[in-house]
Design an enzyme around this catalytic site. Structure first.
Site, PDB file in Angstrom:
ATOM      1  CG  HIS A  98      -1.256   6.594  -1.889  1.00 41.32           C
ATOM      2  ND1 HIS A  98      -2.334   5.874  -2.364  1.00 41.32           N
ATOM      3  CD2 HIS A  98      -1.379   6.587  -0.537  1.00 41.32           C
ATOM      4  CE1 HIS A  98      -3.076   5.469  -1.346  1.00 41.32           C
ATOM      5  NE2 HIS A  98      -2.513   5.884  -0.230  1.00 41.32           N
ATOM      6  CG  HIS A 104      -2.050   1.003   1.088  1.00 39.46           C
ATOM      7  ND1 HIS A 104      -3.327   0.630   0.735  1.00 39.46           N
ATOM      8  CD2 HIS A 104      -2.080   2.354   1.214  1.00 39.46           C
ATOM      9  CE1 HIS A 104      -4.106   1.702   0.685  1.00 39.46           C
ATOM     10  NE2 HIS A 104      -3.361   2.768   0.970  1.00 39.46           N
ATOM     11  CE1 TYR A 143      -4.401  13.878   1.023  1.00 42.29           C
ATOM     12  CE2 TYR A 143      -6.671  13.110   0.940  1.00 42.29           C
ATOM     13  CZ  TYR A 143      -5.320  12.867   0.795  1.00 42.29           C
ATOM     14  OH  TYR A 143      -4.875  11.632   0.415  1.00 42.29           O
ATOM     15  CG  ASP A 189      -1.003   4.801   4.442  1.00 38.08           C
ATOM     16  OD1 ASP A 189      -1.476   4.884   3.293  1.00 38.08           O
ATOM     17  OD2 ASP A 189      -1.445   5.466   5.406  1.00 38.08           O
ATOM     18  CG  HIS A 211      -5.384   2.141   5.983  1.00 36.05           C
ATOM     19  ND1 HIS A 211      -4.200   1.715   5.428  1.00 36.05           N
ATOM     20  CD2 HIS A 211      -5.701   3.289   5.331  1.00 36.05           C
ATOM     21  CE1 HIS A 211      -3.825   2.570   4.476  1.00 36.05           C
ATOM     22  NE2 HIS A 211      -4.717   3.527   4.403  1.00 36.05           N
ATOM     23  NE  ARG A 268      -7.947   2.949  -1.616  1.00 40.75           N
ATOM     24  CZ  ARG A 268      -7.362   3.943  -0.986  1.00 40.75           C
ATOM     25  NH1 ARG A 268      -7.075   5.067  -1.637  1.00 40.75           N
ATOM     26  NH2 ARG A 268      -7.043   3.860   0.295  1.00 40.75           N
TER      27      ARG A 268
END
Length: 273
Positions: free
Chosen positions: A16, A14, A28, A225, A158, A103
């Site tokens: 990005h 995971h 955001y 993450d 998560h 997703r």
């Protein structure tokens, strides 16, 4: 660096990448994060493989993610965000770039809603993909019967987004454990800092992770993450998160399976790269 080296073939399931052009409807605005920086992080921690998950700020424009994955197809896989009525040609293009799943993110938006759950699952089934879900944990008990009926594997991001302070007895935690024991559910051991009540090193997540391991250790994957967007606390260190995994999963064989074998199976490493 973590105290112990990662096993050969370890996967960060995971992360990005983020480009300059973001959706006007984003909730955001994170800083940019390049694939070069991500690969440097993997190299620094001796992590062989990575999975780039489409971030909400790019909506359904998957190009930053797919450009990164296709340029490093030996090492990376992708999870895309599309609307349920996306053309077949678009899904074929995503598949050719290294995408292996879709997703649905209800926490930050940027794509379809839970109304499209079954339609997205059907699209995944056509391509032998899986469905990844970032949910409000409070919705999980009511949603569980729908998830149980899905015809494809699905992954809860998560730690199910269940706050550790809620306790393992909380209905959401129990729903996650029940789903994991079922036919298709996987859980990501990621985002510990998002659900922890105690701050670093987030040892209060140990009981829920051990409960997940007891339920189905073969359906767990680990994720950093990276680059830790939309988080108000101290920026987590990936090495510290790997050290935490060692405490959460003290059995070395189980831990290596989570980092290597489970991820290879779910993300189809070894198939075309």
């Amino acid at each position: 660096m973590p105290a112990d080296p990662t096993p050969p073939g370890a996967c960060d399931a995971h992360a990005h990448v983020i480009g300059a052009s973001m959706s006007a409807a984003r909730s955001y605005t994170p800083p940019e994060a390049t694939v070069e920086s991500y690969l440097a992080m993997l190299d620094a921690h001796r992590i062989a493989r990575g999975v780039l998950v489409q971030i909400s700020v790019h909506g359904t424009d998957n190009r930053v993610m797919t450009d990164a994955v296709s340029a490093h197809s030996d090492r990376l896989r992708g999870i895309a965000v599309v609307h349920a009525d996306a053309p077949d040609a678009e899904l074929a293009r995503l598949a050719s770039s290294g995408v292996v799943g879709l997703r649905l993110n209800t926490a930050f938006g940027g794509g379809p809603s839970l109304d499209d759950l079954e339609r997205l699952a059907a699209r995944c089934r056509e391509l032998d993909w899986h469905l990844e879900l970032l949910l409000d944990h409070r919705a999980l008990p009511e949603l569980a019967p729908r998830l149980e009926r899905l015809p494809v594997p699905f992954v809860l991001d998560h730690l199910g987004h269940v706050p550790v302070s809620a306790g393992i007895a909380h209905p959401a935690a129990q729903a996650m454990l029940s789903l994991l024991r079922g036919a298709h559910c996987w859980v990501k051991l990621s985002g510990a800092y998002r659900v922890s009540a105690t701050g670093p090193p987030h040892r209060d997540t140990i009981p829920i992770v051990r409960a997940l391991v007891d339920a189905r250790a073969d359906r767990l994957v680990w994720g950093s993450d990276w680059p830790h967007t939309a988080h108000a606390g101290p920026t987590p260190r990936v090495g510290a998160l790997l050290d935490l995994l060692r405490e959460q999963v003290p059995d070395a064989a189980q831990r290596d399976a989570i980092l290597v074998d489970n991820a290879a199976r779910l993300y189809r490493f070894g198939e075309g790269g």
